[in-house]
Design a protein around this motif. Sequence first.
Motif, short mmCIF file in Angstrom:
data_model
loop_
_atom_site.label_atom_id
_atom_site.label_comp_id
_atom_site.label_asym_id
_atom_site.label_seq_id
_atom_site.Cartn_x
_atom_site.Cartn_y
_atom_site.Cartn_z
N ALA A 81 23.33 -44.71 73.30
CA ALA A 81 24.65 -44.69 72.68
C ALA A 81 25.46 -43.48 73.15
O ALA A 81 26.68 -43.59 73.36
CB ALA A 81 24.51 -44.67 71.16
N MET A 82 24.81 -42.35 73.34
CA MET A 82 25.52 -41.17 73.84
C MET A 82 26.03 -41.37 75.26
O MET A 82 27.07 -40.83 75.65
CB MET A 82 24.59 -39.95 73.81
CG MET A 82 24.17 -39.48 72.45
SD MET A 82 23.07 -38.03 72.57
CE MET A 82 22.14 -38.17 71.04
N ALA A 83 25.29 -42.14 76.06
CA ALA A 83 25.65 -42.33 77.47
C ALA A 83 26.74 -43.37 77.67
O ALA A 83 27.37 -43.40 78.73
CB ALA A 83 24.40 -42.75 78.26
N GLU A 84 27.00 -44.21 76.67
CA GLU A 84 27.99 -45.27 76.82
C GLU A 84 29.39 -44.70 76.88
O GLU A 84 29.70 -43.69 76.26
CB GLU A 84 27.88 -46.28 75.67
CG GLU A 84 26.59 -47.10 75.71
CD GLU A 84 26.50 -48.05 74.53
OE1 GLU A 84 27.37 -47.97 73.64
OE2 GLU A 84 25.56 -48.85 74.50
N GLU A 85 30.25 -45.37 77.66
CA GLU A 85 31.65 -44.98 77.77
C GLU A 85 32.46 -45.64 76.67
O GLU A 85 32.01 -46.59 76.03
CB GLU A 85 32.20 -45.37 79.14
CG GLU A 85 31.47 -44.72 80.31
CD GLU A 85 31.69 -43.22 80.34
OE1 GLU A 85 32.69 -42.74 79.76
OE2 GLU A 85 30.85 -42.51 80.95
N GLU A 91 34.97 -44.92 68.81
CA GLU A 91 33.99 -45.99 68.98
C GLU A 91 32.64 -45.43 69.39
O GLU A 91 31.59 -45.86 68.88
CB GLU A 91 34.49 -46.99 70.03
CG GLU A 91 35.76 -47.73 69.63
CD GLU A 91 36.26 -48.63 70.74
OE1 GLU A 91 35.70 -48.55 71.86
OE2 GLU A 91 37.19 -49.40 70.49
N LYS A 92 32.65 -44.46 70.28
CA LYS A 92 31.39 -43.88 70.73
C LYS A 92 30.69 -43.15 69.58
O LYS A 92 29.47 -43.26 69.41
CB LYS A 92 31.65 -42.91 71.88
CG LYS A 92 30.37 -42.30 72.46
CD LYS A 92 30.69 -41.47 73.67
CE LYS A 92 29.41 -40.87 74.24
NZ LYS A 92 29.66 -40.07 75.44
N GLU A 93 31.47 -42.42 68.79
CA GLU A 93 30.88 -41.72 67.66
C GLU A 93 30.26 -42.70 66.67
O GLU A 93 29.19 -42.43 66.11
CB GLU A 93 31.96 -40.89 66.96
CG GLU A 93 31.44 -40.06 65.80
CD GLU A 93 32.52 -39.22 65.16
OE1 GLU A 93 32.20 -38.56 64.15
OE2 GLU A 93 33.66 -39.23 65.65
#
Length: 218
Positions: free
Chosen positions: A75-79, A84-86
């Motif tokens: 999840a941390m690596a996704e763009e 949304e990332k948080e």
Amino acid sequence: MYALIEAGGPVMWPLIILSIAILAVILDRTFAFLAVSLPDGEMERALIDASDTDRPSALAKAGETFPALHDAFTAMAEEGRAVEKETRVTLAIEGIVHGLDRRVGFLGMAGRIAPLLGLLGTIIGMIATFSQLASTEGAVDMTLLADGIWQALLTTATGLTIAIPAVVAQLAFQRREERIAYALARLANLVMIGRAPGAPRAAAAVSAQTAPNGAIAS
């Protein structure tokens, strides 16, 4: 051992079954928590100091090194947008903690039920003892009274003996869950800050909280 179970009466058997279930859960959760290891300060600095280009690969490698935390690193690596990332990272961390929390609540429930079962056994034993004494004519046999009370109190002692380790184990597991959740949330925040303007300050923050040997300072 069997003689003590028989002396304690029928309530001893539910207590024995409950103790076996508690032991099984403690062993299961112990192995589950031992499988979760957290990145040390050196790896944290490496992930934060990595550039935007190679950070995804560094996070993927970290996920392979710590398979129990794979979802969080993915999840941390996704763009994507920061919000949304948080959200994805938060859900991943919650999923990991929720997996660790399985059956931990049973220990708390068992820790409350065991003393109640013990007390129930004691009351049943005392009722039987005094009922027998009431039907006895003449002087009260103090030996019979003492034997009856001793047998009745066995269930209370057994219930407390079962409950105390269950409650201690539950508190220990919950404390470990909190530490894992905090460490993952902290790392995720530092990584995401590192990908935004002001990255040097993020690296400095983790360096300030890291001891010389690479361990995270408490």
